[in-house]
Design an enzyme around this catalytic site. Structure first.
Site, PDB file in Angstrom:
ATOM      1  N   SER B 156       3.937  -6.923  -2.190  1.00 49.80           N
ATOM      2  CA  SER B 156       4.847  -6.094  -1.401  1.00 49.80           C
ATOM      3  C   SER B 156       6.229  -6.732  -1.407  1.00 49.80           C
ATOM      4  O   SER B 156       6.375  -7.933  -1.651  1.00 49.80           O
ATOM      5  CB  SER B 156       4.345  -6.004   0.035  1.00 49.80           C
ATOM      6  OG  SER B 156       5.328  -5.442   0.881  1.00 49.80           O
ATOM      7  N   TYR B 169       0.786  -9.704   7.641  1.00 45.36           N
ATOM      8  CA  TYR B 169       0.883  -8.902   6.409  1.00 45.36           C
ATOM      9  C   TYR B 169       1.695  -9.645   5.353  1.00 45.36           C
ATOM     10  O   TYR B 169       1.288  -9.771   4.192  1.00 45.36           O
ATOM     11  CB  TYR B 169       1.533  -7.558   6.752  1.00 45.36           C
ATOM     12  CG  TYR B 169       1.679  -6.587   5.612  1.00 45.36           C
ATOM     13  CD1 TYR B 169       0.613  -5.767   5.226  1.00 45.36           C
ATOM     14  CD2 TYR B 169       2.888  -6.446   4.934  1.00 45.36           C
ATOM     15  CE1 TYR B 169       0.751  -4.854   4.192  1.00 45.36           C
ATOM     16  CE2 TYR B 169       3.037  -5.537   3.900  1.00 45.36           C
ATOM     17  CZ  TYR B 169       1.966  -4.740   3.534  1.00 45.36           C
ATOM     18  OH  TYR B 169       2.110  -3.837   2.506  1.00 45.36           O
TER      19      TYR B 169
END
Lengths: 271, 276
Positions: B156, B169
């Site tokens: 990401s 995350y």
């Protein structure tokens, strides 16, 4: 089948041979017309033979064989006025501009280094790339968007190239290209112009595969070791870089900008 | 015209919907057969609906409509034994394995120091350890095939660029970068390439939900998609709010096809200039 670049026009420097010719042919295969620039002459501090007018003529022949148009001009990326004139004439003939590839470069590395190497490699590999973007920038903005790819190197990520004036200059210039790319990516994003760098490891071209460069690489065993890729392949083919550039300039990468794109057989990761 | 992946087989996790489904369809269009898994039930701690069996059935339908073969199962990537048993069988049925896309993932926006342990642990179990289990269950089949291959792990922009409320995350996604780089080095002699992709916001169910909107618009009680897009647009340099799943699929197609045959150990950013 329709090509991925149908109706587009690409401006490519260093297009007479090697990676530049491969980019011209690969983009033409996908439907693009080409504005091709090359010096087609020797620079004194460069010890391997540089491109010739015959080389540029061969690029023209290969692009025309695919029924694409090509506007080819002998011009020096160090000469802003000449480069602007060549670019403007190409756009006038082909009608638009969508893609800019700052590819022209020299590698003045040999066993007999000269002080001139430093300035020459910075002039061609960094200032020449700056000129390439500058002459095309406004036309890309007027076009409503586009894609720019600047050819850096694994030497634009790692401190390799040795400690001769030419080797240091090469590494400094290729790092400098990344700074240019990041700044242009920021300033041109609002015009939907994307800007990225590619970072090849050794590619099978006349700039690398020549007696002088091979001597230079073999003088120092750590240099040969430093040039080893992770994947079991000694040298990439020009088309491998062209395929990366095709991805970057096509709609497949419409949201890719500001990235350093290694095509290096794991070279950078391995170090 | 012949596809770029004719005769190849790809294993994809999180394939029921979103990016995973888009990858399955994009690769199938280029000729690949697909091995697909998804948990297909609610994952604890996740504040939006995770995939359901009918989502995976839709992926199967769309791949089969392209005349490609697909073998699918409802499997949690945290369950290594189940993954291994399924992948072993599917590879035997389809004859080979060339491509692995470790794509499954969750998002649970939470305050970094205030979140409970279950939220932290579930995130690491799914988004980091689950990817390792995915590779552990599948990559040995690529090695055994001795034809080389390509692995893409979905990381990401959060692995590169810090955003408040995403510590767990971002830590998991950053961990994937070194998982990929170490494996790239180890697997290069087998001509197996390993890269990560780094998307910015993509218009999928994982993003299009109120808890995620609130990450972007902490100033609003009940932010809408429009409120989210207004904020997301300022993160991207290119004038867009969110990308489509196919933009990530196209990047992956380049990486797994022969066009990317010498690309390995790289962090492949598809972020509309978000990291600049």
């Amino acid at each position: 089948m329709t090509g991925r670049l149908e109706g587009k026009v690409a401006f490519i420097t260093g297009a007479a041979r090697g990676q530049g010719r491969s980019h011209a042919v690969r983009l033409a295969q996908e439907g693009a017309d080409i504005i091709a620039i090359d010096l087609c002459a020797q620079i004194d501090s460069v010890s391997y033979p540089m491109s010739t007018p015959d080389d540029l003529a061969e690029t023209v022949k290969q692009v025309e064989a695919m029924d694409r148009r090509i506007h080819a001009v002998q011009a020096d990326v160090r000469d802003r006025a000449a480069l602007q004139a060549a670019f403007d004439a190409g756009v006038a003939e082909l009608g638009r501009i969508d893609i800019v590839l700052g590819n022209a470069g020299i590698a003045p590395m040999s066993l007999h280094p000269t002080p001139e190497e430093w300035q020459d490699v910075l002039d061609v590999n960094l200032t020449g790339v700056y000129h390439t973007v500058e002459v095309a920038k406004q036309a890309l903005i007027d076009n409503g968007g586009g894609a720019i790819v600047l050819t850096s190197s694994t030497a634009g990520i790692n401190g390799i190239g040795g400690d001769t004036p030419g080797g240091l200059g090469y590494t400094a210039a290729k790092h400098g290209v990344v700074g240019l790319m990041r700044s242009y990516a920021n300033t041109l994003a609002k015009h939907s112009i994307r800007v990225n760098t590619v970072h090849p490891t050794g590619v099978n071209t006349p700039m690398v595969v020549n007696e002088s460069m091979q001597e230079f690489l073999q003088q120092d065993p750590t240099m040969g070791q430093a040039m080893m890729n992770a994947l079991p392949v000694d040298m990439l083919e020009p088309v491998d870089i062209s395929n990366a550039i095709l991805f970057l300039v096509s709609d497949d990468a419409r949201y890719v900008t500001g990235v350093t794109f290694p095509v290096d057989a794991g070279f950078t990761n391995k170090r | 015209m012949t596809g770029k992946l004719e005769g190849k087989v790809a294993f994809i996790t999180g394939a029921a919907r979103g990016q995973g489904r888009s990858h399955a369809i994009t690769l199938a269009k280029e000729g690949a057969d697909i091995i697909a898994v998804d948990i297909c039930k609610q994952v604890e701690t996740v504040p939006y609906d995770t995939a359901r069996p009918e989502d995976l059935a839709e992926t199967v339908r769309q791949v089969e409509a392209l005349d490609r073969r697909i073998i699918s199962a409802e499997i949690d990537i945290r369950d290594f034994a189940a993954l291994k048993q399924f992948v072993d069988g599917a590879v035997a049925d389809l004859g080979r394995l060339d491509i692995v896309l470790a794509n499954a993932g969750i998002s649970t926006p939470a305050d970094s120091l205030g979140m409970d342990e279950e939220t932290w642990n579930t995130m690491i179990d799914v988004n980091l350890t689950g990817q390792w289990k995915t590779l552990r269950a599948s990559v040995p089949h690529i090695i055994a095939g001795d034809r080389g291959g390509s692995v893409v792990i979905t990381s990401s922009l959060a692995a590169i660029y810090a955003n408040p409320g995403t510590a767990h995350y971002s830590a998991a996604k950053a961990g994937l970068v070194m998982l990929a780089k170490v494996l790239a080095k180890e697997l290069a002699p087998h001509s197996i390439r390993v890269n990560t992709v780094h998307p910015t916001t993509v218009a999928t169910d994982m993003i299009l939900n109120e808890p995620t909107y609130k990450l972007f618009r902490p100033d609003l009680e009940h932010p809408t998609r429009e409120d989210f897009e207004e904020a997301a647009r300022t993160l991207n340099r290119l004038p867009i709010a969110a990308m489509e799943p196919v933009d990530i699929s196209n990047a992956i197609l380049y990486l797994v096809s022969d066009e990317g045959r010498y690309v390995t150990g790289t962090t492949h950013v598809v972020d509309a200039g978000g990291q600049l």
